[in-house]
Design a protein around this motif. Structure first.
Motif, PDB file in Angstrom:
ATOM      1  N   GLU A   3       9.444  -1.221   4.597  1.00 30.92           N
ATOM      2  CA  GLU A   3       8.677  -2.229   3.879  1.00 30.92           C
ATOM      3  C   GLU A   3       8.734  -1.945   2.391  1.00 30.92           C
ATOM      4  O   GLU A   3       8.961  -0.810   1.979  1.00 30.92           O
ATOM      5  N   THR A  34       3.800 -11.583   5.591  1.00 29.62           N
ATOM      6  CA  THR A  34       3.567 -11.027   4.266  1.00 29.62           C
ATOM      7  C   THR A  34       2.110 -10.598   4.189  1.00 29.62           C
ATOM      8  O   THR A  34       1.221 -11.357   4.548  1.00 29.62           O
ATOM      9  N   VAL A  55       2.227  -7.900  -2.912  1.00 31.42           N
ATOM     10  CA  VAL A  55       2.399  -8.210  -1.499  1.00 31.42           C
ATOM     11  C   VAL A  55       3.297  -7.158  -0.849  1.00 31.42           C
ATOM     12  O   VAL A  55       4.142  -6.560  -1.510  1.00 31.42           O
ATOM     13  N   VAL A  57       6.092  -6.733   2.098  1.00 29.57           N
ATOM     14  CA  VAL A  57       7.022  -7.497   2.933  1.00 29.57           C
ATOM     15  C   VAL A  57       8.060  -6.556   3.535  1.00 29.57           C
ATOM     16  O   VAL A  57       8.231  -5.423   3.070  1.00 29.57           O
ATOM     17  N   THR A  64      10.958 -11.516  -0.438  1.00 27.36           N
ATOM     18  CA  THR A  64       9.843 -12.125  -1.175  1.00 27.36           C
ATOM     19  C   THR A  64      10.002 -13.635  -1.358  1.00 27.36           C
ATOM     20  O   THR A  64       9.107 -14.277  -1.896  1.00 27.36           O
ATOM     21  N   ALA A  67       7.131 -15.942  -0.010  1.00 28.02           N
ATOM     22  CA  ALA A  67       5.923 -15.818  -0.818  1.00 28.02           C
ATOM     23  C   ALA A  67       6.115 -16.498  -2.172  1.00 28.02           C
ATOM     24  O   ALA A  67       5.229 -17.213  -2.651  1.00 28.02           O
TER      25      ALA A  67
END
Length: 89
Positions: A3, A34, A55, A57, A64, A67
């Motif tokens: 991640e 997310t 965030v 992810v 990303t 998002a």
């Protein structure tokens, strides 16, 4: 696959934009898969305050993008930019 934590800077259209309402809209638009880590305020100039949205992810191609697309559609946002991406250990 690991991640990553990404910081996405949201620049409001003007200093008159209600930041609390903007934060609520950000929380509502975080896509599935997310995780919203936090939202920080960053003073820019002349009363303008940007939001730095962090965030988490998956470390995959286009991690990303979902998002970014969701956050770019928020009314009152003039610009978004991914300013930092770091792998979580």
């Amino acid at each position: 696959m690991g991640e990553v934590v990404a910081t996405i800077k949201l620049m409001p259209e003007s200093p008159e934009v209600d930041l609390e309402a903007l934060k609520e809209e950000v929380r509502a638009r975080i896509p599935e898969g997310t995780e919203l880590h936090r939202i920080d305020e960053e003073p820019i100039a002349f009363g303008l305050v940007a939001l730095n949205v962090m965030v988490v992810v998956d470390d995959a191609e286009g991690g990303t993008e979902a998002a970014e697309e969701n956050l770019a559609g928020i009314e009152g946002i003039s610009n978004i930019e991914v300013t930092d991406v770091r792998r979580l250990m």
